[in-house]
Design a protein around this motif. Structure first.
Motif, PDB file in Angstrom:
ATOM      1  N   PRO A   5       0.819  -1.225   0.000  1.00  0.00           N
ATOM      2  CA  PRO A   5       0.000   0.000   0.000  1.00  0.00           C
ATOM      3  C   PRO A   5       0.855   1.278   0.000  1.00  0.00           C
ATOM      4  N   ILE A   6       1.954   1.234   0.753  1.00  0.00           N
ATOM      5  CA  ILE A   6       2.827   2.410   0.785  1.00  0.00           C
ATOM      6  C   ILE A   6       3.389   2.683  -0.596  1.00  0.00           C
ATOM      7  N   MET A   7       3.810   1.607  -1.249  1.00  0.00           N
ATOM      8  CA  MET A   7       4.374   1.768  -2.589  1.00  0.00           C
ATOM      9  C   MET A   7       3.331   2.330  -3.543  1.00  0.00           C
ATOM     10  N   MET A   8       2.136   1.785  -3.446  1.00  0.00           N
ATOM     11  CA  MET A   8       1.063   2.220  -4.341  1.00  0.00           C
ATOM     12  C   MET A   8       0.845   3.714  -4.189  1.00  0.00           C
ATOM     13  N   LEU A   9       0.797   4.136  -2.944  1.00  0.00           N
ATOM     14  CA  LEU A   9       0.576   5.546  -2.655  1.00  0.00           C
ATOM     15  C   LEU A   9       1.710   6.389  -3.221  1.00  0.00           C
ATOM     16  N   ALA A  10       2.939   5.912  -2.977  1.00  0.00           N
ATOM     17  CA  ALA A  10       4.115   6.657  -3.425  1.00  0.00           C
ATOM     18  C   ALA A  10       4.120   6.776  -4.944  1.00  0.00           C
ATOM     19  N   ILE A  11       3.741   5.677  -5.627  1.00  0.00           N
ATOM     20  CA  ILE A  11       3.740   5.709  -7.093  1.00  0.00           C
ATOM     21  C   ILE A  11       2.693   6.690  -7.599  1.00  0.00           C
ATOM     22  N   LYS A  12       1.531   6.638  -6.967  1.00  0.00           N
ATOM     23  CA  LYS A  12       0.461   7.537  -7.409  1.00  0.00           C
ATOM     24  C   LYS A  12       0.879   8.983  -7.261  1.00  0.00           C
ATOM     25  N   GLU A  13       1.524   9.257  -6.136  1.00  0.00           N
ATOM     26  CA  GLU A  13       1.947  10.636  -5.904  1.00  0.00           C
ATOM     27  C   GLU A  13       3.026  11.043  -6.910  1.00  0.00           C
ATOM     28  N   ALA A  14       3.964  10.149  -7.076  1.00  0.00           N
ATOM     29  CA  ALA A  14       5.089  10.476  -7.961  1.00  0.00           C
ATOM     30  C   ALA A  14       4.624  10.642  -9.404  1.00  0.00           C
ATOM     31  N   ALA A  15       3.545   9.950  -9.754  1.00  0.00           N
ATOM     32  CA  ALA A  15       3.071  10.026 -11.145  1.00  0.00           C
ATOM     33  C   ALA A  15       2.570  11.426 -11.475  1.00  0.00           C
ATOM     34  N   SER A  16       2.212  12.181 -10.452  1.00  0.00           N
ATOM     35  CA  SER A  16       1.791  13.553 -10.751  1.00  0.00           C
ATOM     36  C   SER A  16       2.806  14.561 -10.213  1.00  0.00           C
ATOM     37  N   ASP A  17       4.024  14.112 -10.042  1.00  0.00           N
ATOM     38  CA  ASP A  17       5.081  15.003  -9.592  1.00  0.00           C
ATOM     39  C   ASP A  17       5.370  16.035 -10.679  1.00  0.00           C
ATOM     40  N   MET A  18       5.909  17.169 -10.211  1.00  0.00           N
ATOM     41  CA  MET A  18       6.283  18.218 -11.177  1.00  0.00           C
ATOM     42  C   MET A  18       7.423  17.766 -12.080  1.00  0.00           C
ATOM     43  N   SER A  19       8.357  17.050 -11.468  1.00  0.00           N
ATOM     44  CA  SER A  19       9.578  16.707 -12.198  1.00  0.00           C
ATOM     45  C   SER A  19       9.377  15.510 -13.109  1.00  0.00           C
ATOM     46  N   PRO A  20       9.718  15.624 -14.376  1.00  0.00           N
ATOM     47  CA  PRO A  20       9.589  14.478 -15.278  1.00  0.00           C
ATOM     48  C   PRO A  20      10.480  13.312 -14.850  1.00  0.00           C
ATOM     49  N   VAL A  42      -2.659   4.429 -13.223  1.00  0.00           N
ATOM     50  CA  VAL A  42      -1.440   5.241 -13.213  1.00  0.00           C
ATOM     51  C   VAL A  42      -0.792   5.240 -14.596  1.00  0.00           C
ATOM     52  N   ILE A  43      -0.785   4.069 -15.211  1.00  0.00           N
ATOM     53  CA  ILE A  43      -0.182   3.974 -16.535  1.00  0.00           C
ATOM     54  C   ILE A  43      -0.925   4.878 -17.516  1.00  0.00           C
ATOM     55  N   GLU A  44      -2.245   4.850 -17.430  1.00  0.00           N
ATOM     56  CA  GLU A  44      -3.043   5.672 -18.327  1.00  0.00           C
ATOM     57  C   GLU A  44      -2.666   7.138 -18.174  1.00  0.00           C
ATOM     58  N   LYS A  45      -2.485   7.516 -16.930  1.00  0.00           N
ATOM     59  CA  LYS A  45      -2.134   8.902 -16.643  1.00  0.00           C
ATOM     60  C   LYS A  45      -0.753   9.235 -17.209  1.00  0.00           C
ATOM     61  N   LEU A  46       0.186   8.327 -16.968  1.00  0.00           N
ATOM     62  CA  LEU A  46       1.558   8.608 -17.411  1.00  0.00           C
ATOM     63  C   LEU A  46       1.688   8.531 -18.934  1.00  0.00           C
ATOM     64  N   LEU A  47       0.846   7.729 -19.559  1.00  0.00           N
ATOM     65  CA  LEU A  47       0.896   7.643 -21.026  1.00  0.00           C
ATOM     66  C   LEU A  47       0.577   8.991 -21.648  1.00  0.00           C
ATOM     67  N   ALA A  48      -0.211   9.764 -20.925  1.00  0.00           N
ATOM     68  CA  ALA A  48      -0.580  11.071 -21.454  1.00  0.00           C
ATOM     69  C   ALA A  48       0.544  12.084 -21.296  1.00  0.00           C
ATOM     70  N   ASP A  49       1.599  11.697 -20.605  1.00  0.00           N
ATOM     71  CA  ASP A  49       2.712  12.608 -20.355  1.00  0.00           C
ATOM     72  C   ASP A  49       3.361  13.016 -21.680  1.00  0.00           C
ATOM     73  N   LYS A  50       3.768  14.276 -21.723  1.00  0.00           N
ATOM     74  CA  LYS A  50       4.267  14.761 -23.013  1.00  0.00           C
ATOM     75  C   LYS A  50       5.790  14.819 -23.089  1.00  0.00           C
ATOM     76  N   THR A  51       6.496  14.405 -22.037  1.00  0.00           N
ATOM     77  CA  THR A  51       7.956  14.514 -22.080  1.00  0.00           C
ATOM     78  C   THR A  51       8.581  13.223 -22.603  1.00  0.00           C
ATOM     79  N   THR A  52       9.703  13.397 -23.283  1.00  0.00           N
ATOM     80  CA  THR A  52      10.382  12.239 -23.848  1.00  0.00           C
ATOM     81  C   THR A  52      10.957  11.352 -22.754  1.00  0.00           C
TER      82      THR A  52
END
Lengths: 900, 418
Positions: free
Chosen positions: A144-159, A186-196
């Motif tokens: 659960p901790i990992m899941m939370l951390a991943i979710k948070e990191a997926a919307s981090d400012m830093s690519p 999370v994958i769906e969200k990150l797929l939308a990311d525009k950075t290389t």
């Protein structure tokens, strides 16, 4: 103590390089000090205040890990230092932690809080590294901790942090697959990311977690294509492979006309008749032949998105990374129109200069490609010439490619090359060359005699391996036209005195036996010699001796009767049961006795049947059903996690799913405009003439099959309601997509039945079925039942045989509630009853299928057949021939088996 | 993806193991050892092996096997390319890639491997980025480190991974700004017995050593770019500029790197610099053989041929060689059956010749095959394809760099059949 110190010195001296953890510390060395004592000393160092001591200790520990030694008992001492200020110590502690956390889950938990703090750090790099280590610790409790951390990191400012989050997804998935649904979000969200930076990593995660969710790609497809060139090399490979699969589901086959052609003319002719003109000619003929079919087909126009993919991947053929070049090459091979595939040849040939491992893989792929698209590599023929310094495995692969590339025009050059190869010192390679010559000879009839003569000359070679290989190949060639070459057969008969390689001896014997009419004088003599040496021969030779004896007995029994008897007697007491079996079987067949059955009449027909010539073809044929460049392709077997390359759809799915909403309406793409225009009319009306490329493709939906057709018709239905907004139709589309997904999932779950369905399609009983009587109409008081073995798989249970029953009611009254009762079986046998037939009106017939597992015996299945008034005792006994299961054989396999 | 890595020396000892996911027992390598036994030659070990539960993908570099363990489908070239990148990195860090160097720097190696892959997927493979995180060892630093307790790990976390140009680190400063380019061409050729060229190709590579401050943007143009129709680039080169203008435009990595490689396959463009007259005969009667080789210049564009060397792999039956060379020395190794004739500079006036007799094993039939000759040579200041750099311009920085281009031609896989 002196002894111990002496040991110490010795140890320290001898292993100062290899094992530093002994050498430096006098207290730790020596064979008397046990492991934990040595570790005690490390613990002390770890507990000290000095960073340099800690660092030294950690370095030694990491060196132990690197060498594969166990350092797990140091866990508590090491974990204490997880918050150490010194960055190098910290890093090494991380290394340790990731290695041993799985084994010491409870203690590992102590370190978690440090990383949780790290996740909140203002420095993006510290956030990223904290997430990286946290996600690498394989402890289920912290999921659960990992899941939370991943979710948070997926919307981090830093690519960079988002990239790390993408990397963490497969880690968590492998730890706990139950998190799949959340991870997909999370994958769906990150797929939308525009950075290389993120693109490569998230596609990697996609491939590991949910490769089947191709619908997630739609919206990101164009973006991925455009970013591709700037993504780092490794990400490019993953993205290109994924997009290849995507394109196969979404676009139409650009070679649709050619592929028809290939299917039509896959015979020998097209094999060497490769000239473009000829192809075109055939194409025209084909066209004339199928005017009607073609008229229905709309002219193919490539979807602009398909073109986008091809255009954006092409420059990557210039990458320095061989894996990227290969990925693009396979993409072009699988997706590009035939005329454009050629560009990859140059790049692939360039890779041949690389390391030998790269050559090995590239050559395997070139070998597969060169069968399908020979013209592509023909200009580079010389790049595949072999140097004496090449490793043998590379030589053999190059030979394979050269053989595939051979045609009438270049065969003389290639054969000249082969002549130099035959003189090589590398005997395995020479053997492979001889086989290659054999293949050229079968494929190109013009040079068959030249090759044969060349091979016959090799029979006088001093190297036995060369001779043996030649014999085997000559045998195969002679089988094609034996009548012309009886002198060669005579020549080979003489070789039996000298040649010792079993395979070659067996081949010669087979040849003599098969064509004994061409060498009537020599054959019995060979048999005589062989009978003498029978006991010392290898098994395959013995089998062929028996064969030869049998054939001679049938054609020339006067001379060989006694010899044959003698050989069969020897074989009867052989140690090998195959040989004993064969001898017994042959004796029954050829020696007429009063007991011998009907078969011995046909013995001659059996043994001297005209055998089809063996097919010499490339082991790389048809390997392209695996995605090229993949591990599965290389091994020619499906590797775990391999994603099938889907077949092209008959009709292209809706291309509008890839449209991305553009904030301003003014920016609306031309495609969307077109779309809007279309909305005014019914969606899939006659699209000929004015419509865009994709629409014209879509209109084929009428010819689609299965689920696709259903979805296609739904689509057209939704489209024809012109009032419906575009969004609505799109969302519906998505739903359909999901439905399809579900269907696919179900299919996966029910793998076995699916396979059987395939059988059902491919195998139909070849002859009329014999039906047996189960119940005569007189005993059945008007009810008669017949059954037959339908020779189709019984889908509820693969082990059962399907029995088809036909009930006929000859009585004047109706029969009701037909069913089975009181089944009596031998142990192991099982029966699956047919569903009850409720009503069988007078004069009518009904059929039902039941399944019986006879457990490979011929015991009868006894049961009662019940109607609403009576019970009949009946039994079904299977004839031996019916206890078979249909097996799918490819044409090649079949031919191969037939050739024996 | 990549699950584990084992480094194995030529004796078959595993001297390093690294796991990126759960630990895999090293007994998995037994399958590899089996294949290794079977292959006789280390070069003939199949790079991809299948075991009941894993797939093994290996490369052979510098007498070491890099063996990776894979569990699921992955493009084999992906793994092979990565393993070579690992070996390149070791080479870059330690100057060579050998067992002794790796065991001496075990901790650095381990740290490198940790950074290069995350969960089996490549993370940082650019040498510039890695060097920011983990400093390569050097003598001065190791002395300072022992005195001050300093470390080899970068104090600051690397910025390179964050930028759009991951191959270059920020804030580079040099007192002397220099950029050197080496154009090296290798001739791969097969020449048959009669002296006609069977196949010939040129493999070219432009290696760069760029030591420029700041963020320089370089443009390199060629006199005859039309020669280059089959090229591959370092990721820093902008594809589009090349496609449209045929110039190389790039922000270079700091230090040494391979800018581009190219391949010229059209045979009429390839000049063959030397010709070889040879006769090697084995006689049935006297159990001996004769050898006579002469080398002369063919198309050298007026330059001298240097470092000329002929290597011949003799048949097993040749026991010894008794030869005289008019120039240079020859050696014959009776265990490996390699005859090496080191000639040196080729003098067109006095052609080097090697002749004499070969003593053969008696009682063994003559070898039927004739060995082929492998030729090594070097021509300075010449790119045999005729490629020439016309200009090198720098934008983005104010200083004036020192620029230099060097050309050299070598023999690659140059083989003369007999």
């Amino acid at each position: 103590m002196s002894a111990s110190s002496a040991f110490n010195d010795e140890k320290g001296g001898s292993s100062s390089v290899g094992e530093p953890e002994y050498g430096h510390d006098p207290a730790s060395g020596g064979i008397f000090s046990s492991d934990y004592k040595r570790h005690d000393d490390l613990k002390e160092m770890l507990d000290s205040n000095k960073d340099s001591l800690k660092l030294e200790a950690m370095k030694r520990i990491v060196a132990m890990i690197a060498r594969g030694k166990n350092a797990s008992d140091l866990f508590p001492a090491v974990v204490k230092n997880v918050a150490c200020k010194n960055i190098e110590v910290k890093k090494l502690v991380y290394v340790y932690l990731v290695r041993y956390a799985e084994e010491q889950q409870d203690l590992a938990l102590l370190s978690i809080s440090t990383f949780q703090r790290g996740l909140k750090d203002p420095n993006q790099l510290i956030r990223a590294s904290a997430l990286r280590v946290l996600s690498s610790i394989r402890v289920t409790i912290i999921v659960p901790i990992m899941m939370l951390a991943i979710k948070e990191a997926a919307s981090d400012m830093s690519p960079y942090v988002r990239k790390t989050a993408a990397h963490a997804i497969p880690k968590l998935y492998s730890l706990d697959p139950e998190q799949k649904d959340q991870l997909i979000e999370v994958i769906e969200k990150l797929l939308a990311d525009k950075t290389t930076l993120v693109a490569g990593s998230v596609v990697m995660a996609f491939e590991e977690v949910c490769p089947e969710r191709i619908d997630l790609i739609h919206k990101n497809y164009r973006k991925l294509c455009n970013l591709l060139i700037d993504v780092e090399e490794w990400g490019q490979v993953v993205i290109i492979n994924m997009l290849t699969r995507y394109a196969r589901t979404q676009f139409l086959n650009p070679n649709i006309n050619e592929s028809l052609l290939e299917e039509g003319g896959s015979g020998d002719k097209t094999f060497y008749g490769s000239d473009e003109d000829e192809d075109e000619d055939e194409e025209e003929k084909e066209k004339k032949a199928e005017v009607a079919a073609m008229a229905k087909r709309k002219p193919y126009v490539m979807d602009p998105d398909h073109r986008l993919l091809l255009r954006n991947t092409k420059p990557l053929l210039q990458s320095r990374n061989a894996a990227v070049v290969m990925a693009v090459a396979q993409l072009y091979f699988h997706l590009a129109p035939k005329a454009e595939v050629g560009v990859i040849a140059k790049a692939l040939v360039r890779l041949l200069r690389s390391h030998s491992e790269v050559q090995y893989v590239v050559l395997q792929n070139v070998a597969t490609m060169s069968i399908k698209r020979r013209g592509m590599f023909e200009p580079y023929l010389k790049s595949f010439y072999i140097r004496s310094t090449d490793p043998t495995q590379i030589k053999v692969l190059k030979l394979e490619v050269l053989t595939n590339l051979a045609n009438e025009t270049n065969i003389s050059t290639i054969l000249r090359e082969f002549q130099t190869y035959i003189k090589s010192m590398d005997k395995d390679f020479v053997a492979a060359t001889i086989q290659a010559i054999g293949r050229c000879a079968t494929n190109i009839s013009e040079v068959r005699d030249t090759c044969l003569n060349g091979l016959v000359q090799l029979l006088s070679n001093r190297d036995e391996l060369v001779v043996a290989e030649s014999v085997v190949v000559i045998k195969k060639l002679l089988q094609m036209q034996p009548e012309k070459h009886s002198d060669i057969i005579k020549h080979m008969a003489k070789l039996t005195d000298n040649i010792q390689v079993p395979m070659a001896r067996a081949s010669i014997l087979w040849l003599i036996g098969e064509y004994c009419e061409h060498v009537p004088k020599i054959a019995p003599d060979v048999l005589r010699k062989m009978a003498k040496s029978f006991t010392n021969e290898e098994d395959i030779v013995k089998l062929q001796i028996i064969n030869l004896a049998a054939k001679l007995y049938l054609t020339n029994s006067k001379q060989t009767k006694l010899l044959t008897q003698y050989v069969l007697n020897l074989a009867k007491y052989d140690q090998n049961y195959d040989i004993r079996d064969r001898a017994r079987f042959i004796r029954q067949l050829i020696v007429p006795t009063e007991k011998s059955g009907a078969l011995s009449k046909y013995a001659k027909k059996l043994f001297l049947a005209l055998k089809p010539a063996p097919v010499l073809e490339s082991p790389f044929k048809d390997r392209d059903h695996f995605q090229l460049g993949s591990l599965s392709h290389l091994l020619n077997a499906k590797a775990g996690g391999y994603q099938e390359l889907p077949d092209w759809p008959e009709a292209a799915p809706d291309p509008s799913v890839r449209n991305v909403e553009v904030p301003e309406w003014t920016k609306c793409s031309s495609r969307e405009k077109r779309k809007e225009k279309k909305v005014e009319k019914p969606f899939y009306t006659d699209s000929e003439g004015e419509s865009g490329p994709t629409e014209s493709a879509d209109s084929e939906s009428d010819s689609a099959t299965g689920s696709e057709s259903s979805s296609g018709s739904e689509e057209s239905g939704s489209g024809s309601e012109s009032e419906e907004s575009k969004e609505a139709s799109e969302s519906e589309e998505e739903e359909e997509e999901e439905e399809e997904e579900e269907k696919k999932k179900k299919k996966k779950d029910l793998k076995k039945p699916v396979q059987e369905r395939v059988f059902l399609q491919t195998i139909a009983p070849s002859s009329t079925l014999k039906s047996y009587e189960l119940l005569h109409r007189i005993t059945g008081e008007g009810l008669s039942v017949e059954y037959c073995f339908s020779r189709q798989p019984f889908s509820p249970d693969a082990n059962m045989v399907a029995v088809q029953m036909q009930f006929t009611n000859n009585a004047s009254s109706d029969t009701k509630n037909l069913h089975i009762e009181d089944v009596k079986l031998q142990s192991g046998m099982r029966v699956k009853e047919f569903p009850e037939i409720e009503l069988l009106p007078a004069g009518e017939t009904a059929t039902a299928v039941m399944g019986i597992d006879f457990c490979d015996s011929t015991q009868a299945a006894n049961f009662q057949l019940c109607t609403h008034t009576r019970k009949f005792f009946v039994s079904i006994q299977p004839p031996v021939g019916e206890l078979m299961r249909p097996v799918f054989l490819t044409e090649n396999e079949f031919k191969k088996e037939q050739g024996h | 993806m990549i699950h584990s890595l084992f480094l194995i020396n030529h004796l078959g000892d595993i001297f390093l193991e690294k796991h990126w996911k759960s630990v895999i027992s090293r007994s998995v390598c037994d399958y590899f050892f089996e294949a290794r036994e079977k292959a006789v030659d280390p070069e003939n070990v199949p790079p991809v092996l299948q075991t009941p539960h894993h797939y093994l993908i290996s490369i052979y570099r510098g007498k070491l096997f890099f063996l990776s363990v894979i569990q699921t489908e992955v493009p084999p070239l992906f793994v092979i390319e990565f393993l070579h990148r690992v070996a390149d990195t070791f080479q870059d860090y330690f100057g060579e890639c050998s067992e002794s160097v790796i065991t001496d720097n075990l901790v650095i190696v381990y740290e490198l491997l940790e950074e290069m892959l995350d969960n089996g997927f490549p993370l940082a493979t650019e040498s510039n980025v890695l060097k920011e995180m983990i400093r390569p060892p050097n003598i001065l630093r190791s002395v300072v480190n022992t005195l001050t307790g300093g470390s080899n790990v970068g104090e600051t976390l690397p910025q390179g991974q964050l930028s759009n140009i991951p191959w270059r680190r920020a804030g580079v400063k040099y007192a002397n700004n220099e950029a050197y380019f080496d154009v090296t061409e290798e001739i791969d050729a097969i020449v048959d017995k009669s002296g006609t060229t069977v196949s010939a190709e040129i493999q070219g590579v432009i290696e760069a050593c760029v030591k420029l401050s700041g963020m320089p943007d370089l443009t390199m143009s060629f006199m005859n770019p039309r020669l280059l129709d089959d090229v591959s680039f370092h990721p820093c080169v902008r594809f589009r500029r090349w496609e449209s203008e045929r110039v190389l435009s790039f922000i270079p990595p700091d230090g040494n790197f391979t800018l581009m490689t190219y391949h010229i396959s059209s045979q009429n463009l390839v000049a063959i610099p030397v010709y070889v007259k040879q006769s090697i005969n084995f006689f049935e009667a006297g159990s001996c053989g004769r050898l006579d080789i002469t080398i002369g210049p063919k198309q050298t564009m007026g330059k001298t041929v240097e470092d000329l060397k002929v290597t011949i792999h003799m048949p097993k039956a040749v026991l010894n060689a008794n030869l005289t060379a008019t120039q240079g020395n020859y050696t014959y190794d009776c265990t490996t059956k390699m005859l090496v004739w080191d000639i040196g500079k080729l003098n067109p006036q006095k052609l080097p010749n090697l002749r004499g007799s070969l003593s053969m094993q008696t009682g063994v039939p003559n070898p039927e095959e004739n060995p082929s000759l492998n030729i090594d040579l070097k021509i300075q200041q010449l790119a045999i394809s005729g490629l020439k750099v016309s200009r090198l311009d720098m934008y983005g920085e104010k200083y004036k760099p020192f620029k230099g281009v060097k050309y050299v031609t070598k023999a690659g896989k140059f083989q003369v059949r007999t």
